[in-house]
Enzyme design. Sequence first.
Site, mmCIF file in Angstrom:
data_model
loop_
_atom_site.group_PDB
_atom_site.id
_atom_site.type_symbol
_atom_site.label_atom_id
_atom_site.label_comp_id
_atom_site.label_asym_id
_atom_site.label_seq_id
_atom_site.Cartn_x
_atom_site.Cartn_y
_atom_site.Cartn_z
ATOM 1 N N LYS A 204 6.273 0.313 -5.926
ATOM 2 C CA LYS A 204 6.616 -1.167 -6.279
ATOM 3 C C LYS A 204 6.996 -1.258 -7.654
ATOM 4 C CE LYS A 204 4.489 -5.792 -5.827
ATOM 5 N NZ LYS A 204 3.404 -6.469 -5.189
ATOM 6 N N GLU A 210 0.355 8.503 -10.938
ATOM 7 C CA GLU A 210 0.501 9.601 -10.253
ATOM 8 C C GLU A 210 1.878 9.889 -9.441
ATOM 9 O OE1 GLU A 210 -1.367 7.209 -10.533
ATOM 10 O OE2 GLU A 210 -3.431 7.659 -10.314
ATOM 11 N N GLY A 266 0.901 -4.230 -2.395
ATOM 12 C CA GLY A 266 1.189 -2.812 -1.901
ATOM 13 C C GLY A 266 0.439 -2.702 -0.622
ATOM 14 N N ARG A 267 -0.906 -2.962 -0.641
ATOM 15 C CA ARG A 267 -1.598 -2.585 0.697
ATOM 16 C C ARG A 267 -1.063 -3.381 2.149
ATOM 17 N NH1 ARG A 267 -4.618 -4.941 -3.186
ATOM 18 N NH2 ARG A 267 -5.782 -6.990 -2.661
ATOM 19 N N GLU A 352 -9.976 -3.185 -1.161
ATOM 20 C CA GLU A 352 -9.205 -3.683 -2.417
ATOM 21 C C GLU A 352 -8.902 -5.208 -2.038
ATOM 22 O OE1 GLU A 352 -6.607 -0.745 -4.712
ATOM 23 O OE2 GLU A 352 -5.157 -1.893 -3.353
ATOM 24 N N HIS A 383 -20.385 13.601 17.014
ATOM 25 C CA HIS A 383 -21.047 14.842 16.934
ATOM 26 C C HIS A 383 -21.372 14.883 15.089
ATOM 27 C CE1 HIS A 383 -20.375 16.736 20.823
ATOM 28 N NE2 HIS A 383 -19.350 16.038 20.997
ATOM 29 N N LYS A 503 -7.644 2.942 -15.142
ATOM 30 C CA LYS A 503 -6.460 3.409 -15.557
ATOM 31 C C LYS A 503 -6.022 3.445 -16.863
ATOM 32 C CE LYS A 503 -3.791 1.210 -11.800
ATOM 33 N NZ LYS A 503 -2.763 0.221 -11.591
HETATM 34 C C1 G6Q Z 1 -2.228 -2.256 -3.375
HETATM 35 C C2 G6Q Z 1 -2.262 -1.853 -4.635
HETATM 36 C C3 G6Q Z 1 -2.229 -0.383 -4.864
HETATM 37 C C4 G6Q Z 1 -0.766 0.185 -4.973
HETATM 38 C C5 G6Q Z 1 -0.679 1.391 -5.660
HETATM 39 C C6 G6Q Z 1 0.610 2.068 -5.972
HETATM 40 O O1 G6Q Z 1 -2.449 -3.246 -2.898
HETATM 41 O O2 G6Q Z 1 -1.441 -2.694 -5.346
HETATM 42 O O3 G6Q Z 1 -2.782 0.254 -3.943
HETATM 43 O O4 G6Q Z 1 0.002 0.003 -4.052
HETATM 44 O O5 G6Q Z 1 -1.271 1.370 -7.071
HETATM 45 O O6 G6Q Z 1 1.440 1.120 -6.776
HETATM 46 P P1 G6Q Z 1 3.262 1.225 -6.936
HETATM 47 O O7 G6Q Z 1 3.560 0.979 -5.600
HETATM 48 O O8 G6Q Z 1 3.462 0.490 -7.791
HETATM 49 O O9 G6Q Z 1 3.395 2.779 -7.253
#
Ligand code: G6Q
Length: 539
Positions: A204, A210, A266-267, A352, A383, A503
Amino acid sequence: MRSSLPEWKALCAHFETLTPCSLQELFQNDAKRASNFSFEAAGWFLDTSKNLWDAQTLELLLALLRACDLEEEREAFFSGERINRTENRSVLHTALRSRSDDRIEVDGENIVPQVHAVLQQMEIFAEAVRAGQRLGYTGVPIRNIVNIGIGGSNLGPAMVTEALASYSDPKLCFRFISNIDATDFSQQTRDLNPAETLFIVASKTFTTQETMTNAHTARDWIIQGLGSTDAIGKHFAALSTNSQAVKEFGIDPEQDMFEFWDWVGGRYSVCSAIGLPLMISIGSSAFAQFLTGFRDMDTHFRESPLERNLPVLLAAMGIWYRNFFNAESQAILPYDQYLQRFPAYLQQTDMESNGKSVNRQGQPVDYATGPIIWGEPGTNGQHAFYQLIHQGTSLIPADFIAFARSRNPLGDHHDKLMANFFSQTEALAFGRSPAALRTAGVPEELIPFKTFSGGKPTNSLLAEELTPHALGALIALYEHKIFVQGVVWDIYSFDQWGVELGKELAHVILPELQAEKEPALGHDASTNALIQRYRNFKG
Ligand code: G6Q
Protein backbone atom coordinates in the site's frame (compact mmCIF):
# COMPACT_ATOMS: atom_id res chain seq x y z
CA MET A 1 -16.51 2.52 30.57
CA ARG A 2 -18.44 -0.33 28.97
CA SER A 3 -18.15 -2.42 32.12
CA SER A 4 -20.25 0.16 34.02
CA LEU A 5 -23.24 -0.24 31.71
CA PRO A 6 -26.26 -1.84 33.38
CA GLU A 7 -26.38 -4.30 30.43
CA TRP A 8 -22.81 -5.42 31.24
CA LYS A 9 -23.70 -5.86 34.91
CA ALA A 10 -26.79 -7.84 33.97
CA LEU A 11 -24.54 -10.25 32.09
CA CYS A 12 -22.27 -10.62 35.14
CA ALA A 13 -25.31 -11.59 37.24
CA HIS A 14 -26.59 -13.93 34.54
CA PHE A 15 -23.19 -15.61 34.36
CA GLU A 16 -23.53 -16.63 38.00
CA THR A 17 -26.91 -18.23 37.44
CA LEU A 18 -26.14 -19.96 34.15
CA THR A 19 -22.70 -21.43 34.66
CA PRO A 20 -23.59 -24.21 37.06
CA CYS A 21 -25.53 -25.70 34.10
CA SER A 22 -23.86 -28.26 31.87
CA LEU A 23 -24.42 -28.47 28.15
CA GLN A 24 -26.36 -31.70 28.79
CA GLU A 25 -28.76 -29.73 30.99
CA LEU A 26 -29.06 -26.91 28.49
CA PHE A 27 -30.01 -29.44 25.80
CA GLN A 28 -32.41 -31.22 28.16
CA ASN A 29 -34.10 -27.94 29.05
CA ASP A 30 -34.83 -27.09 25.43
CA ALA A 31 -35.93 -29.85 23.07
CA LYS A 32 -35.47 -27.51 20.12
CA ARG A 33 -32.09 -26.17 21.21
CA ALA A 34 -30.20 -27.38 18.11
CA SER A 35 -32.59 -25.66 15.73
CA ASN A 36 -33.24 -22.65 17.98
CA PHE A 37 -29.53 -21.92 18.03
CA SER A 38 -28.80 -22.57 14.36
CA PHE A 39 -28.71 -19.81 11.78
CA GLU A 40 -28.05 -19.43 8.06
CA ALA A 41 -26.77 -16.76 5.72
CA ALA A 42 -24.94 -16.42 2.40
CA GLY A 43 -24.60 -20.19 2.01
CA TRP A 44 -23.26 -20.78 5.54
CA PHE A 45 -24.99 -22.77 8.25
CA LEU A 46 -23.96 -21.88 11.80
CA ASP A 47 -24.82 -24.11 14.74
CA THR A 48 -24.16 -22.28 18.00
CA SER A 49 -26.10 -24.70 20.21
CA LYS A 50 -22.97 -26.35 21.66
CA ASN A 51 -22.15 -23.13 23.50
CA LEU A 52 -22.54 -22.29 27.15
CA TRP A 53 -25.44 -19.96 26.57
CA ASP A 54 -29.20 -19.94 26.50
CA ALA A 55 -31.94 -17.72 25.11
CA GLN A 56 -31.60 -15.28 27.99
CA THR A 57 -27.84 -14.98 27.49
CA LEU A 58 -28.41 -14.09 23.88
CA GLU A 59 -31.07 -11.55 24.80
CA LEU A 60 -28.78 -9.90 27.35
CA LEU A 61 -25.84 -9.86 24.95
CA LEU A 62 -27.97 -8.24 22.26
CA ALA A 63 -29.12 -5.67 24.81
CA LEU A 64 -25.45 -4.86 25.47
CA LEU A 65 -24.76 -4.53 21.74
CA ARG A 66 -27.70 -2.17 21.36
CA ALA A 67 -26.58 -0.14 24.38
CA CYS A 68 -23.23 0.28 22.58
CA ASP A 69 -25.10 1.76 19.57
CA LEU A 70 -24.12 -1.12 17.33
CA GLU A 71 -26.80 -0.40 14.73
CA GLU A 72 -25.78 3.27 14.42
CA GLU A 73 -22.08 2.37 14.31
CA ARG A 74 -22.74 -0.21 11.62
CA GLU A 75 -24.45 2.40 9.47
CA ALA A 76 -21.60 4.88 10.01
CA PHE A 77 -19.16 2.18 8.86
CA PHE A 78 -21.05 1.23 5.70
CA SER A 79 -21.77 4.82 4.75
CA GLY A 80 -18.12 5.87 4.80
CA GLU A 81 -17.89 7.99 7.94
CA ARG A 82 -14.32 8.40 9.13
CA ILE A 83 -14.62 5.76 11.83
CA ASN A 84 -10.84 5.17 11.85
CA ARG A 85 -10.46 8.35 13.88
CA THR A 86 -6.80 8.05 14.90
CA GLU A 87 -5.83 7.93 11.22
CA ASN A 88 -8.77 10.12 10.15
CA ARG A 89 -9.93 7.63 7.52
CA SER A 90 -13.09 5.97 6.32
CA VAL A 91 -13.14 2.18 6.50
CA LEU A 92 -14.67 1.01 3.27
CA HIS A 93 -13.48 -2.45 2.39
CA THR A 94 -17.18 -3.15 1.82
CA ALA A 95 -17.07 -0.73 -1.14
CA LEU A 96 -14.56 -3.04 -2.84
CA ARG A 97 -17.35 -5.55 -3.37
CA SER A 98 -20.06 -3.05 -4.31
CA ARG A 99 -22.17 -3.35 -7.45
CA SER A 100 -21.26 -0.93 -10.23
CA ASP A 101 -24.53 0.98 -9.76
CA ASP A 102 -24.06 1.43 -5.98
CA ARG A 103 -23.15 4.85 -4.66
CA ILE A 104 -20.73 5.22 -1.75
CA GLU A 105 -19.24 8.61 -1.02
CA VAL A 106 -15.97 9.66 0.51
CA ASP A 107 -15.68 13.46 0.89
CA GLY A 108 -18.64 13.90 -1.43
CA GLU A 109 -17.12 11.76 -4.19
CA ASN A 110 -18.69 8.49 -5.32
CA ILE A 111 -15.86 5.94 -5.06
CA VAL A 112 -17.66 3.02 -6.74
CA PRO A 113 -16.56 3.95 -10.30
CA GLN A 114 -12.87 3.94 -9.21
CA VAL A 115 -13.30 0.52 -7.63
CA HIS A 116 -14.79 -0.91 -10.80
CA ALA A 117 -12.21 0.78 -13.05
CA VAL A 118 -9.40 -0.98 -11.13
CA LEU A 119 -11.29 -4.29 -11.23
CA GLN A 120 -11.50 -3.93 -15.00
CA GLN A 121 -7.81 -3.12 -15.29
CA MET A 122 -7.04 -6.18 -13.15
CA GLU A 123 -9.27 -8.31 -15.34
CA ILE A 124 -7.45 -7.33 -18.54
CA PHE A 125 -4.09 -8.03 -16.92
CA ALA A 126 -5.15 -11.31 -15.28
CA GLU A 127 -6.77 -12.70 -18.41
CA ALA A 128 -3.69 -11.80 -20.49
CA VAL A 129 -1.43 -13.71 -18.09
CA ARG A 130 -3.83 -16.66 -18.06
CA ALA A 131 -3.95 -16.70 -21.88
CA GLY A 132 -0.15 -16.73 -22.11
CA GLN A 133 -0.21 -13.28 -23.69
CA ARG A 134 1.86 -11.53 -21.06
CA LEU A 135 5.36 -12.10 -22.32
CA GLY A 136 8.61 -11.66 -20.47
CA TYR A 137 11.65 -9.79 -21.76
CA THR A 138 12.85 -12.73 -23.88
CA GLY A 139 9.42 -13.21 -25.44
CA VAL A 140 8.30 -16.30 -23.51
CA PRO A 141 4.96 -16.30 -21.65
CA ILE A 142 4.88 -15.55 -17.94
CA ARG A 143 4.15 -18.71 -15.95
CA ASN A 144 5.37 -17.92 -12.45
CA ILE A 145 3.64 -15.24 -10.39
CA VAL A 146 5.54 -14.23 -7.28
CA ASN A 147 3.78 -11.91 -4.84
CA ILE A 148 6.11 -9.82 -2.68
CA GLY A 149 4.32 -8.23 0.27
CA ILE A 150 3.94 -8.56 4.01
CA GLY A 151 1.16 -8.41 6.60
CA GLY A 152 -2.09 -7.49 4.92
CA SER A 153 -0.31 -7.47 1.55
CA ASN A 154 0.63 -11.11 2.01
CA LEU A 155 -1.65 -13.02 4.35
CA GLY A 156 -4.85 -12.33 2.42
CA PRO A 157 -3.65 -13.10 -1.12
CA ALA A 158 -1.57 -16.07 0.05
CA MET A 159 -4.44 -17.56 2.05
CA VAL A 160 -7.11 -17.14 -0.65
CA THR A 161 -4.88 -18.29 -3.51
CA GLU A 162 -4.16 -21.50 -1.62
CA ALA A 163 -7.77 -21.88 -0.49
CA LEU A 164 -9.02 -21.74 -4.08
CA ALA A 165 -6.11 -23.63 -5.64
CA SER A 166 -8.49 -26.27 -6.99
CA TYR A 167 -9.89 -23.58 -9.33
CA SER A 168 -6.46 -22.49 -10.47
CA ASP A 169 -4.95 -22.81 -13.92
CA PRO A 170 -2.41 -25.61 -13.40
CA LYS A 171 -0.03 -24.09 -15.98
CA LEU A 172 0.61 -21.23 -13.59
CA CYS A 173 2.74 -21.32 -10.47
CA PHE A 174 2.12 -18.99 -7.51
CA ARG A 175 4.61 -18.07 -4.82
CA PHE A 176 4.45 -15.64 -1.91
CA ILE A 177 7.48 -13.94 -0.40
CA SER A 178 7.07 -11.86 2.74
CA ASN A 179 9.88 -12.38 5.24
CA ILE A 180 12.88 -10.05 5.09
CA ASP A 181 14.92 -13.15 5.89
CA ALA A 182 16.63 -13.85 2.54
CA THR A 183 15.82 -17.50 2.98
CA ASP A 184 12.27 -16.74 1.97
CA PHE A 185 13.36 -15.13 -1.31
CA SER A 186 15.95 -17.81 -2.02
CA GLN A 187 13.66 -20.76 -1.36
CA GLN A 188 10.71 -19.35 -3.28
CA THR A 189 12.74 -18.50 -6.38
CA ARG A 190 15.40 -21.23 -6.50
CA ASP A 191 13.55 -23.35 -9.07
CA LEU A 192 12.11 -20.48 -11.13
CA ASN A 193 13.24 -19.31 -14.53
CA PRO A 194 13.51 -15.49 -14.54
CA ALA A 195 12.36 -15.37 -18.16
CA GLU A 196 8.95 -16.76 -17.11
CA THR A 197 8.61 -14.95 -13.78
CA LEU A 198 6.50 -11.94 -12.90
CA PHE A 199 6.89 -10.24 -9.53
CA ILE A 200 3.88 -8.48 -8.09
CA VAL A 201 5.08 -5.98 -5.52
CA ALA A 202 2.14 -5.57 -3.17
CA SER A 203 2.54 -2.64 -0.83
CA LYS A 204 0.00 0.00 0.00
CA THR A 205 2.72 2.46 1.02
CA PHE A 206 5.53 1.09 -1.21
CA THR A 207 7.93 1.95 1.61
CA THR A 208 7.68 -1.14 3.86
CA GLN A 209 11.22 -2.26 4.66
CA GLU A 210 10.66 -6.00 4.22
CA THR A 211 8.78 -5.66 0.96
CA MET A 212 11.07 -3.09 -0.61
CA THR A 213 14.16 -5.09 0.36
CA ASN A 214 12.69 -8.20 -1.27
CA ALA A 215 11.54 -6.17 -4.28
CA HIS A 216 15.07 -4.80 -4.84
CA THR A 217 16.50 -8.30 -4.51
CA ALA A 218 13.95 -9.46 -7.09
CA ARG A 219 14.97 -6.65 -9.39
CA ASP A 220 18.64 -7.69 -9.12
CA TRP A 221 17.61 -11.33 -9.70
CA ILE A 222 15.79 -10.38 -12.91
CA ILE A 223 18.61 -8.14 -14.16
CA GLN A 224 21.18 -10.82 -13.43
CA GLY A 225 19.07 -13.60 -14.88
CA LEU A 226 18.10 -11.79 -18.05
CA GLY A 227 21.19 -9.64 -18.49
CA SER A 228 19.57 -6.22 -18.82
CA THR A 229 17.92 -3.50 -16.76
CA ASP A 230 15.46 -3.14 -19.63
CA ALA A 231 13.87 -6.40 -18.47
CA ILE A 232 12.39 -4.81 -15.33
CA GLY A 233 9.33 -3.35 -17.03
CA LYS A 234 8.26 -6.76 -18.33
CA HIS A 235 8.70 -8.62 -15.06
CA PHE A 236 7.13 -6.41 -12.42
CA ALA A 237 3.72 -5.10 -11.51
CA ALA A 238 2.77 -3.05 -8.44
CA LEU A 239 -0.29 -3.00 -6.18
CA SER A 240 -0.08 0.26 -4.32
CA THR A 241 -1.45 3.66 -3.39
CA ASN A 242 1.95 5.33 -4.01
CA SER A 243 2.41 5.90 -7.76
CA GLN A 244 5.49 8.10 -7.33
CA ALA A 245 7.45 5.39 -5.50
CA VAL A 246 6.23 2.77 -7.99
CA LYS A 247 7.56 4.86 -10.87
CA GLU A 248 10.89 5.40 -9.16
CA PHE A 249 11.23 1.63 -8.77
CA GLY A 250 10.95 1.23 -12.55
CA ILE A 251 7.34 0.09 -12.92
CA ASP A 252 5.11 2.05 -15.28
CA PRO A 253 2.20 3.27 -13.11
CA GLU A 254 -0.01 3.70 -16.20
CA GLN A 255 0.39 0.12 -17.38
CA ASP A 256 1.39 -2.10 -14.52
CA MET A 257 0.23 -0.45 -11.32
CA PHE A 258 -3.09 -1.32 -9.74
CA GLU A 259 -4.32 1.28 -7.37
CA PHE A 260 -6.16 1.11 -4.10
CA TRP A 261 -7.01 3.72 -1.53
CA ASP A 262 -6.32 4.86 2.01
CA TRP A 263 -9.83 3.78 3.07
CA VAL A 264 -8.76 0.15 2.57
CA GLY A 265 -6.87 -1.20 5.58
CA GLY A 266 -4.09 -3.69 4.80
CA ARG A 267 -5.70 -6.59 6.64
CA TYR A 268 -9.02 -5.88 4.95
CA SER A 269 -7.56 -5.47 1.45
CA VAL A 270 -7.96 -8.87 -0.19
CA CYS A 271 -10.89 -7.66 -2.32
CA SER A 272 -8.83 -4.75 -3.66
CA ALA A 273 -5.97 -4.86 -6.18
CA ILE A 274 -4.19 -6.87 -3.49
CA GLY A 275 -6.33 -9.79 -4.69
CA LEU A 276 -4.65 -9.74 -8.14
CA PRO A 277 -2.75 -13.04 -7.62
CA LEU A 278 -6.07 -14.73 -6.88
CA MET A 279 -7.68 -13.22 -9.95
CA ILE A 280 -4.81 -14.49 -12.11
CA SER A 281 -5.11 -17.88 -10.48
CA ILE A 282 -8.87 -18.47 -10.76
CA GLY A 283 -9.86 -16.01 -13.51
CA SER A 284 -11.95 -12.89 -13.38
CA SER A 285 -15.38 -14.53 -13.37
CA ALA A 286 -14.56 -16.77 -10.40
CA PHE A 287 -13.05 -13.69 -8.72
CA ALA A 288 -16.39 -11.92 -9.27
CA GLN A 289 -18.12 -14.81 -7.43
CA PHE A 290 -15.60 -14.40 -4.62
CA LEU A 291 -16.61 -10.74 -4.32
CA THR A 292 -20.30 -11.70 -4.46
CA GLY A 293 -19.74 -13.97 -1.45
CA PHE A 294 -18.40 -11.00 0.51
CA ARG A 295 -21.25 -8.80 -0.68
CA ASP A 296 -23.91 -11.32 0.31
CA MET A 297 -22.48 -11.48 3.83
CA ASP A 298 -22.15 -7.65 3.91
CA THR A 299 -25.83 -7.30 3.01
CA HIS A 300 -26.81 -9.90 5.59
CA PHE A 301 -24.77 -8.10 8.25
CA ARG A 302 -26.16 -4.69 7.35
CA GLU A 303 -29.81 -5.66 7.00
CA SER A 304 -30.63 -8.69 9.15
CA PRO A 305 -32.03 -8.35 12.65
CA LEU A 306 -29.34 -8.74 15.29
CA GLU A 307 -30.83 -11.97 16.65
CA ARG A 308 -30.37 -13.77 13.31
CA ASN A 309 -27.23 -11.99 12.19
CA LEU A 310 -24.27 -14.36 11.88
CA PRO A 311 -21.40 -11.89 12.46
CA VAL A 312 -23.33 -10.37 15.37
CA LEU A 313 -23.94 -13.79 16.93
CA LEU A 314 -20.29 -14.82 16.62
CA ALA A 315 -19.23 -11.49 18.09
CA ALA A 316 -21.70 -11.68 20.95
CA MET A 317 -20.56 -15.17 21.83
CA GLY A 318 -16.92 -14.12 21.70
CA ILE A 319 -17.68 -11.31 24.16
CA TRP A 320 -19.51 -13.73 26.42
CA TYR A 321 -16.44 -15.98 26.63
CA ARG A 322 -13.78 -13.26 26.67
CA ASN A 323 -15.34 -10.93 29.21
CA PHE A 324 -17.42 -13.20 31.41
CA PHE A 325 -15.65 -16.58 31.25
CA ASN A 326 -12.26 -14.87 30.92
CA ALA A 327 -11.33 -17.12 27.99
CA GLU A 328 -8.05 -15.82 26.63
CA SER A 329 -7.97 -17.49 23.28
CA GLN A 330 -10.17 -18.58 20.43
CA ALA A 331 -9.30 -21.54 18.22
CA ILE A 332 -10.10 -21.59 14.52
CA LEU A 333 -10.19 -25.17 13.27
CA PRO A 334 -10.89 -25.63 9.57
CA TYR A 335 -11.59 -29.20 8.49
CA ASP A 336 -10.29 -28.47 5.04
CA GLN A 337 -6.68 -28.60 3.96
CA TYR A 338 -7.20 -25.72 1.53
CA LEU A 339 -7.93 -23.48 4.53
CA GLN A 340 -4.69 -24.26 6.29
CA ARG A 341 -3.65 -20.59 6.27
CA PHE A 342 -7.07 -19.34 7.37
CA PRO A 343 -6.21 -19.30 11.11
CA ALA A 344 -3.05 -17.29 10.41
CA TYR A 345 -5.02 -14.91 8.23
CA LEU A 346 -7.62 -14.38 10.95
CA GLN A 347 -4.88 -14.01 13.51
CA GLN A 348 -3.86 -10.79 11.81
CA THR A 349 -7.35 -9.54 11.01
CA ASP A 350 -8.55 -10.06 14.55
CA MET A 351 -5.47 -9.47 16.71
CA GLU A 352 -4.24 -6.39 14.83
CA SER A 353 -7.75 -4.95 14.93
CA ASN A 354 -8.83 -5.69 18.48
CA GLY A 355 -5.53 -6.11 20.32
CA LYS A 356 -5.98 -2.72 22.01
CA SER A 357 -6.05 -1.66 25.64
CA VAL A 358 -7.27 1.94 25.48
CA ASN A 359 -10.83 2.90 24.71
CA ARG A 360 -11.92 5.56 22.22
CA GLN A 361 -11.61 8.21 24.90
CA GLY A 362 -7.97 7.26 25.41
CA GLN A 363 -8.51 5.63 28.79
CA PRO A 364 -7.11 2.22 29.74
CA VAL A 365 -9.96 -0.30 29.63
CA ASP A 366 -10.83 -2.28 32.73
CA TYR A 367 -12.07 -5.30 30.78
CA ALA A 368 -10.49 -7.74 28.35
CA THR A 369 -10.47 -7.03 24.61
CA GLY A 370 -9.38 -9.16 21.62
CA PRO A 371 -8.53 -12.81 22.31
CA ILE A 372 -5.49 -14.71 21.06
CA ILE A 373 -6.48 -16.31 17.77
CA TRP A 374 -4.82 -19.54 16.73
CA GLY A 375 -5.49 -22.83 15.02
CA GLU A 376 -4.55 -25.49 12.54
CA PRO A 377 -6.53 -27.63 10.18
CA GLY A 378 -8.27 -30.68 11.64
CA THR A 379 -7.49 -33.53 11.85
CA ASN A 380 -3.84 -32.54 12.32
CA GLY A 381 -4.72 -30.54 15.41
CA GLN A 382 -6.47 -33.56 16.93
CA HIS A 383 -3.13 -35.38 17.08
CA ALA A 384 -1.39 -32.36 18.53
CA PHE A 385 -3.08 -29.79 20.76
CA TYR A 386 -6.69 -31.01 21.13
CA GLN A 387 -5.60 -32.81 24.32
CA LEU A 388 -5.39 -29.43 26.04
CA ILE A 389 -8.77 -28.29 24.70
CA HIS A 390 -10.40 -31.51 25.96
CA GLN A 391 -8.66 -31.94 29.31
CA GLY A 392 -6.50 -28.89 30.00
CA THR A 393 -7.22 -26.10 32.49
CA SER A 394 -8.03 -23.35 29.95
CA LEU A 395 -11.41 -22.80 28.40
CA ILE A 396 -10.84 -22.50 24.65
CA PRO A 397 -13.90 -21.75 22.55
CA ALA A 398 -13.39 -23.16 19.06
CA ASP A 399 -14.90 -22.57 15.64
CA PHE A 400 -15.10 -25.74 13.55
CA ILE A 401 -15.36 -24.99 9.82
CA ALA A 402 -16.15 -27.58 7.13
CA PHE A 403 -17.76 -28.31 3.77
CA ALA A 404 -20.19 -31.06 2.81
CA ARG A 405 -18.43 -31.84 -0.48
CA SER A 406 -14.71 -32.19 -0.98
CA ARG A 407 -12.91 -30.54 -3.88
CA ASN A 408 -10.91 -33.78 -4.04
CA PRO A 409 -13.42 -36.58 -3.61
CA LEU A 410 -11.04 -39.52 -3.27
CA GLY A 411 -12.37 -42.75 -1.76
CA ASP A 412 -14.00 -42.16 1.61
CA HIS A 413 -11.52 -39.54 2.84
CA HIS A 414 -14.16 -36.89 3.15
CA ASP A 415 -16.65 -38.87 5.22
CA LYS A 416 -13.78 -39.86 7.52
CA LEU A 417 -12.70 -36.24 7.81
CA MET A 418 -16.26 -35.19 8.61
CA ALA A 419 -16.76 -38.03 11.09
CA ASN A 420 -13.89 -36.46 13.00
CA PHE A 421 -15.42 -33.00 12.67
CA PHE A 422 -18.72 -34.15 14.23
CA SER A 423 -17.15 -36.41 16.84
CA GLN A 424 -14.85 -33.73 18.18
CA THR A 425 -17.60 -31.17 18.81
CA GLU A 426 -19.72 -33.89 20.40
CA ALA A 427 -16.88 -35.02 22.66
CA LEU A 428 -15.97 -31.45 23.60
CA ALA A 429 -19.56 -30.59 24.48
CA PHE A 430 -20.67 -33.70 26.34
CA GLY A 431 -17.45 -35.34 27.46
CA ARG A 432 -17.42 -38.74 29.15
CA SER A 433 -18.46 -39.05 32.77
CA PRO A 434 -16.92 -41.30 35.47
CA ALA A 435 -20.23 -43.19 35.56
CA ALA A 436 -20.03 -43.94 31.84
CA LEU A 437 -16.42 -45.07 32.26
CA ARG A 438 -17.37 -47.39 35.11
CA THR A 439 -20.16 -48.90 33.04
CA ALA A 440 -17.62 -49.50 30.28
CA GLY A 441 -15.46 -51.36 32.81
CA VAL A 442 -12.62 -48.86 33.06
CA PRO A 443 -10.46 -49.66 36.13
CA GLU A 444 -11.15 -47.28 39.01
CA GLU A 445 -7.58 -45.93 39.16
CA LEU A 446 -7.78 -44.75 35.53
CA ILE A 447 -11.13 -43.01 35.84
CA PRO A 448 -9.78 -39.52 36.71
CA PHE A 449 -7.47 -39.61 33.70
CA LYS A 450 -10.04 -40.91 31.23
CA THR A 451 -12.81 -38.55 32.31
CA PHE A 452 -13.80 -35.78 29.89
CA SER A 453 -15.64 -33.02 31.70
CA GLY A 454 -17.36 -31.74 28.54
CA GLY A 455 -18.75 -28.22 28.50
CA LYS A 456 -16.11 -27.10 25.98
CA PRO A 457 -17.85 -24.68 23.65
CA THR A 458 -17.78 -24.92 19.87
CA ASN A 459 -19.46 -23.38 16.86
CA SER A 460 -19.96 -25.50 13.78
CA LEU A 461 -19.85 -23.67 10.47
CA LEU A 462 -20.88 -25.69 7.42
CA ALA A 463 -21.20 -24.85 3.74
CA GLU A 464 -21.84 -27.08 0.74
CA GLU A 465 -18.46 -26.68 -0.93
CA LEU A 466 -15.37 -24.49 -0.81
CA THR A 467 -16.32 -22.22 -3.69
CA PRO A 468 -15.06 -18.67 -4.31
CA HIS A 469 -18.46 -17.46 -3.08
CA ALA A 470 -18.30 -19.51 0.13
CA LEU A 471 -14.79 -18.30 0.89
CA GLY A 472 -15.73 -14.65 0.33
CA ALA A 473 -18.75 -14.98 2.62
CA LEU A 474 -16.66 -16.71 5.30
CA ILE A 475 -14.02 -13.97 5.33
CA ALA A 476 -16.68 -11.25 5.49
CA LEU A 477 -18.36 -13.10 8.36
CA TYR A 478 -15.22 -12.80 10.47
CA GLU A 479 -14.45 -9.24 9.31
CA HIS A 480 -17.82 -8.10 10.60
CA LYS A 481 -17.54 -10.13 13.78
CA ILE A 482 -14.35 -8.21 14.53
CA PHE A 483 -16.10 -4.91 13.78
CA VAL A 484 -18.93 -5.69 16.20
CA GLN A 485 -16.55 -6.65 18.97
CA GLY A 486 -14.57 -3.44 18.49
CA VAL A 487 -17.79 -1.45 18.93
CA VAL A 488 -18.65 -3.25 22.16
CA TRP A 489 -15.13 -2.92 23.54
CA ASP A 490 -15.18 0.78 22.52
CA ILE A 491 -11.81 0.51 20.83
CA TYR A 492 -10.53 1.65 17.44
CA SER A 493 -10.35 -1.56 15.41
CA PHE A 494 -8.90 -0.08 12.24
CA ASP A 495 -5.58 1.39 13.33
CA GLN A 496 -2.48 -0.56 14.36
CA TRP A 497 -0.18 1.77 16.27
CA GLY A 498 1.19 -1.21 18.17
CA VAL A 499 3.35 -2.23 15.21
CA GLU A 500 5.18 1.11 15.00
CA LEU A 501 7.63 1.18 17.89
CA GLY A 502 9.57 -1.95 16.93
CA LYS A 503 9.85 -0.67 13.34
CA GLU A 504 11.29 2.66 14.50
CA LEU A 505 13.83 1.02 16.80
CA ALA A 506 14.92 -1.33 14.00
CA HIS A 507 15.84 1.74 11.94
CA VAL A 508 18.08 2.93 14.77
CA ILE A 509 19.66 -0.49 15.28
CA LEU A 510 20.39 -1.38 11.64
CA PRO A 511 23.31 1.07 11.23
CA GLU A 512 24.69 -0.12 14.57
CA LEU A 513 24.84 -3.67 13.22
CA GLN A 514 26.49 -2.55 10.02
CA ALA A 515 29.00 0.01 11.43
CA GLU A 516 32.67 -0.78 10.68
CA LYS A 517 33.84 0.53 14.03
CA GLU A 518 32.34 -0.44 17.39
CA PRO A 519 29.30 1.89 17.65
CA ALA A 520 28.33 3.74 20.84
CA LEU A 521 25.16 1.97 21.92
CA GLY A 522 22.49 3.84 23.82
CA HIS A 523 19.95 1.10 24.51
CA ASP A 524 19.22 -0.73 27.74
CA ALA A 525 21.93 -3.05 29.06
CA SER A 526 20.32 -6.21 27.65
CA THR A 527 19.85 -4.84 24.13
CA ASN A 528 23.37 -3.32 24.11
CA ALA A 529 24.90 -6.63 25.14
CA LEU A 530 22.88 -8.61 22.58
CA ILE A 531 23.94 -6.26 19.78
CA GLN A 532 27.60 -6.57 20.85
CA ARG A 533 27.28 -10.35 20.99
CA TYR A 534 25.74 -10.41 17.51
CA ARG A 535 28.58 -8.26 16.14
CA ASN A 536 31.14 -10.57 17.75
CA PHE A 537 29.47 -13.74 16.53
CA LYS A 538 29.14 -12.58 12.94
CA GLY A 539 32.79 -11.56 13.00
C1 G6Q B 1 -2.60 -4.27 8.07
C2 G6Q B 1 -1.38 -3.56 8.41
C3 G6Q B 1 -0.11 -4.20 7.90
C4 G6Q B 1 0.24 -3.87 6.47
C5 G6Q B 1 1.71 -4.23 6.25
C6 G6Q B 1 2.16 -3.99 4.84
O1 G6Q B 1 -3.70 -3.88 8.31
O2 G6Q B 1 -1.52 -2.25 8.04
O3 G6Q B 1 -0.10 -5.60 8.06
O4 G6Q B 1 -0.60 -4.54 5.58
O5 G6Q B 1 2.50 -3.51 7.14
O6 G6Q B 1 2.06 -2.63 4.52
P1 G6Q B 1 2.23 -2.16 3.04
O7 G6Q B 1 1.14 -2.77 2.22
O8 G6Q B 1 2.15 -0.66 3.07
O9 G6Q B 1 3.58 -2.64 2.56
